[in-house]
Design a protein around this motif. Structure first.
Motif, mmCIF file in Angstrom:
data_model
loop_
_atom_site.group_PDB
_atom_site.id
_atom_site.type_symbol
_atom_site.label_atom_id
_atom_site.label_comp_id
_atom_site.label_asym_id
_atom_site.label_seq_id
_atom_site.Cartn_x
_atom_site.Cartn_y
_atom_site.Cartn_z
ATOM 1 N N ILE A 126 32.706 66.246 58.143
ATOM 2 C CA ILE A 126 32.227 65.133 58.961
ATOM 3 C C ILE A 126 32.687 65.307 60.400
ATOM 4 O O ILE A 126 31.919 65.107 61.346
ATOM 5 C CB ILE A 126 32.722 63.788 58.398
ATOM 6 N N GLY A 129 30.662 68.010 62.035
ATOM 7 C CA GLY A 129 29.324 67.492 62.317
ATOM 8 C C GLY A 129 29.317 66.556 63.514
ATOM 9 O O GLY A 129 28.405 66.608 64.351
ATOM 10 N N ARG A 130 30.326 65.715 63.624
ATOM 11 C CA ARG A 130 30.400 64.772 64.741
ATOM 12 C C ARG A 130 30.679 65.494 66.056
ATOM 13 O O ARG A 130 30.144 65.113 67.107
ATOM 14 C CB ARG A 130 31.469 63.717 64.476
ATOM 15 N N MET A 178 26.257 60.811 59.381
ATOM 16 C CA MET A 178 26.263 62.194 58.904
ATOM 17 C C MET A 178 25.998 62.240 57.407
ATOM 18 O O MET A 178 26.361 61.328 56.671
ATOM 19 C CB MET A 178 27.620 62.855 59.178
ATOM 20 N N THR A 180 26.998 64.910 54.691
ATOM 21 C CA THR A 180 27.711 66.161 54.412
ATOM 22 C C THR A 180 27.267 66.821 53.115
ATOM 23 O O THR A 180 27.756 67.899 52.778
ATOM 24 C CB THR A 180 29.228 65.910 54.350
ATOM 25 N N TRP A 191 22.310 65.499 60.061
ATOM 26 C CA TRP A 191 22.509 64.212 60.713
ATOM 27 C C TRP A 191 21.466 63.220 60.239
ATOM 28 O O TRP A 191 20.362 63.584 59.863
ATOM 29 C CB TRP A 191 22.381 64.369 62.236
#
Length: 276
Positions: A126, A129-130, A178, A180, A191
């Motif tokens: 996460i 991804g962020r 997100m 995952t 996303w």
């Protein structure tokens, strides 16, 4: 912001991004030597340059090459600006530092395939991804701020505008949803509202290019048209490089990203020297 502080920012960006690039490269070689690079299984392809045929067949190594190019371009752009704009207090160049930071954030993607990290489905996925999402929002926003808030009237508001840019980017990265459970072919997690996210970024780029074109028309300076061209080419190359998962796309991205960067920076340098 003083000229000295601006130079310190780009020197810091060069040193930190160079260290990150060397670390990423070393980590990749270690993982390759220990056969610990695990490509995602059946990843989702977020974008295909040519949907039909084998010209754009998925290739995991092209994604790694794109990540490394982003990681390398950050120190390269930083040192070019540090040397070329050492005596220029350009707000456009100051905002461009945000674009360089976005290139650094792209290097976070390299951790997913190393040691099978994408299989963990942990909080770390996460966070990665962020970080990548924030960087992909920061890139077009930095170019937008450079185009809109770089006039002499905004000189006194430079620190405030930079704070707004960074704060909005951090907020976007922190709150954006997100997923995952899905890994993409570009070594990211999926996303939420993917098409909306892409549309927002494209919209910001279009508004930025038209803002520069409007400035060129109002001032009657042909070099500003060249800057708009470089901005468009750079943005297209950046977008393709973000979505690279085949060699044809990588080649097209490089053919746009590098010349676009040079045209954009050279034009800004020329205009600054002409006006000053």
């Amino acid at each position: 912001m003083t000229l000295k502080n601006k130079n310190r920012i780009f020197l810091f960006l060069f040193i930190s991004s160079a260290v990150i690039f060397l670390f990423n490269t070393a980590l990749l070689f270690i993982a390759a030597a220990s056969k610990s690079i695990v490509p995602p299984t059946s990843p989702m392809r977020p974008f295909v340059l040519i949907p039909r045929g084998n010209l754009c067949a998925y290739n995991f190594n092209s994604s790694l090459a794109a990540i490394l190019l982003f990681s390398l371009s950050a120190p390269a752009l930083s040192i070019i600006i540090f040397k070329g704009f050492e005596k220029t207090s350009s707000l456009e160049i100051l905002f461009f530092s945000g674009f360089i930071v976005s290139c650094i954030t792209e290097s976070a993607r390299i951790f997913l395939p190393l040691f099978g990290f994408w299989k963990t489905n942990s909080l770390s996925l996460i966070y990665i991804g962020r970080i990548v999402a924030a960087g992909r929002f920061l890139a077009p926003m930095s170019l937008f701020f450079a185009a809109v808030f770089s006039s002499e009237e905004e000189l006194q508001n430079a620190e405030r505008n930079i704070f707004v840019l960074l704060a909005s980017t951090c907020a976007f990265g922190f709150f954006y949803p997100m997923d995952t459970t899905i890994t993409t072919s570009t070594c990211t997690v999926l996303w939420g509202f993917r098409k909306f996210f892409a549309a927002i970024r494209v919209f910001i780029v279009i508004v930025t290019v038209f803002s520069v074109l409007a400035e060129a028309y109002s001032k009657g300076i042909k070099e500003i048209y060249t800057k708009a061209l470089g901005l468009g080419i750079l943005s297209a190359g950046y977008g393709l490089l973000c979505n690279t998962d085949c060699w044809l796309e990588f080649i097209a991205a490089v053919a746009l990203y590098i010349p676009g960067s040079m045209i954009y920076l050279k034009t800004i340098h020329y205009l600054e020297n002409t006006w000053n």
